[in-house]
Motif scaffolding. Structure first.
Motif, short mmCIF file in Angstrom:
data_model
loop_
_atom_site.label_atom_id
_atom_site.label_comp_id
_atom_site.label_asym_id
_atom_site.label_seq_id
_atom_site.Cartn_x
_atom_site.Cartn_y
_atom_site.Cartn_z
N UNK A 272 0.80 -1.22 0.00
CA UNK A 272 0.00 0.00 0.00
C UNK A 272 0.84 1.27 0.00
N UNK A 273 1.98 1.25 0.67
CA UNK A 273 2.77 2.48 0.81
C UNK A 273 3.94 2.54 -0.16
N UNK A 274 4.13 1.49 -0.97
CA UNK A 274 5.25 1.46 -1.91
C UNK A 274 4.93 2.25 -3.17
N UNK A 275 5.96 2.88 -3.71
CA UNK A 275 5.86 3.52 -5.02
C UNK A 275 5.92 2.46 -6.11
N UNK A 276 5.32 2.73 -7.26
CA UNK A 276 5.47 1.82 -8.39
C UNK A 276 6.95 1.63 -8.70
N UNK A 277 7.35 0.39 -8.87
CA UNK A 277 8.75 0.09 -9.12
C UNK A 277 9.57 -0.02 -7.85
N UNK A 278 8.92 0.07 -6.69
CA UNK A 278 9.64 0.02 -5.42
C UNK A 278 10.07 -1.38 -5.03
N UNK A 279 10.84 -1.45 -3.97
CA UNK A 279 11.37 -2.73 -3.48
C UNK A 279 10.82 -3.00 -2.08
N UNK A 303 6.71 -4.08 -8.66
CA UNK A 303 7.31 -4.16 -7.33
C UNK A 303 8.22 -5.38 -7.24
N UNK A 304 9.38 -5.20 -6.64
CA UNK A 304 10.28 -6.33 -6.42
C UNK A 304 10.19 -6.76 -4.97
N UNK A 305 10.30 -8.05 -4.75
CA UNK A 305 10.17 -8.63 -3.41
C UNK A 305 11.47 -9.33 -3.05
N UNK A 306 12.09 -8.88 -1.97
CA UNK A 306 13.34 -9.48 -1.49
C UNK A 306 13.14 -9.98 -0.07
N UNK A 307 14.04 -10.85 0.37
CA UNK A 307 13.97 -11.35 1.75
C UNK A 307 15.22 -10.94 2.52
N UNK A 308 15.03 -10.75 3.82
CA UNK A 308 16.13 -10.32 4.66
C UNK A 308 16.78 -11.47 5.38
N UNK A 309 17.81 -12.04 4.77
CA UNK A 309 18.61 -13.05 5.46
C UNK A 309 19.53 -12.35 6.44
#
Length: 366
Positions: A272-279, A303-309
């Motif tokens: 909801x709070x991410x900009x288009x193209x955000x991570x 939107x790109x989705x990453x995980x925090x290892x």
């Protein structure tokens, strides 16, 4: 070389929530080295491992994975090849890594192909020699597969023990999403790593940083503002999206980091709070609870989705530099100090059972 007459005091975990103090002889070291521990930091992982509600720990073992201390012994090969010398003050990364596989050579020891075999500090049982595989004691074994980072001799120990947590904050809020100059960053959660991420993101050049918390987090939200957050939002009483829109001039967030444990709705908030193209970076574990999000939205909005290892070694190096350069800011996070014999009291403080709220808790061993 090494002092083979060394005696170590350790707190050994013998079962879920059960600790015993033991005084032991340090065995001769054919390889590796020995750390004389000054102090150990505590985080939520320590509490989870101590309670061991899933019953996955292999007992007995020495807990603790945020060690700060001085190198007091080196086996012959280590003395010739390691980039440390006797007397050096260091912090030690929790994960052991071979240093030779493809991922290690590529700079990401977190994914070492031998990680399950090598293990990590605070998880290795006492039965593996020399037994000193955790930082809740006066001494800890420096395995040939461990990674150490020198720290300034005058860096206060209550700051030095923050290195591990800060390295994670640097990894999750800066390195993993690639935060750049002028970016807008939203941090969901104002725990220790969330607060540290405020400093890390600002140091990386973020133009705007917004932090969220709950109504009982007012002291942390206030601290977030003192550390440089442009807005600190009580999401139980304030709508987040309009505030993010306001402080970013309508641009919304280039980076959203979810640091909230157990909250299965946080990913939807991040969208909801991410900009288009955000991570979007998911760093808060949900303990197996399923999280639902419309993947079509991710695709259509780019939107790109990453995980925090856990943190890579580069993040540890940056964390040491950041701690050294911004001592006054990080000193505000230090809240509690306990002796080794009262590590259970330190864990209780971390759980909220203390007269004052805990953020960064130190266990002294000197």
């Amino acid at each position: 070389m090494s002092d083979m007459n060394t005696r170590a005091t350790v707190m050994i975990q013998v079962g879920p929530g059960r600790l015993e103090r033991r005084d032991v002889d340090v065995p001769p070291l054919d390889v590796g080295g020995l750390l004389r521990i000054e102090a150990s930091g505590l985080c939520g992982t320590d509490l989870e491992q101590f309670l061991d509600e899933a019953g996955t720990r292999r007992y007995p073992l020495v807990p603790g994975h945020e060690a700060v201390g001085s190198v007091v012994a080196l086996a012959e090969e280590a003395a010739m090849t390691w980039p440390v010398a006797l007397g050096d003050r260091v912090v030690v990364e929790p994960l052991l890594q071979c240093g030779r596989c493809r991922t290690c050579c590529g700079g990401d020891g977190r994914m070492c192909v031998k990680r399950s075999e090598l293990g990590a500090y605070s998880t290795i049982p006492w039965s593996r020699s020399p037994g000193l595989w955790g930082s809740w004691g006066t001494h800890m074994y420096l395995d040939p597969s461990c990674v150490m980072h020198p720290i300034p001799d005058d860096l206060p120990v209550e700051l030095a023990v923050m290195t591990n947590s800060l390295a994670n904050a640097v990894e999750w809020s800066v390195q993993t999403p690639g935060t750049r100059l002028g970016d807008h960053v939203v941090l969901l959660g104002c725990g220790q790593r969330g607060l540290m991420s405020v400093v890390a993101a600002k140091a990386a050049g973020a133009k705007t940083v917004v932090v969220t918390g709950l109504s009982h987090d007012q002291h942390k939200l206030k601290l977030a503002r003192q550390l440089g957050a442009d807005a600190a939002v009580d999401v139980q009483n304030e709508a987040l999206r309009p505030i993010v829109a306001d402080v970013t001039g309508g641009d919304m967030a280039d980076v959203v980091v979810d640091l909230t444990p157990m909250d299965v709705g946080s990913l939807g908030v991040a969208v909801e709070v991410a900009a288009d193209g955000g991570c979007l970076v998911i760093a808060g574990l949900k303990s197996g609870r399923p999280t639902q999000v419309d993947t079509d939205v991710l695709v259509r909005r780019g939107l790109s989705l990453r995980t925090g290892l856990s943190a890579r070694s580069a993040a540890f190096t940056q964390a040491v530099s950041l701690l050294d350069g911004r001592r006054e800011a990080f000193s505000r996070l230090h809240t509690h100090r306990f002796p080794l014999d009262n590590v259970v009291g330190a864990l209780d403080a971390l759980r909220g059972n203390a007269p004052t709220p805990a953020i960064s808790v130190v266990v002294d061993t000197k």
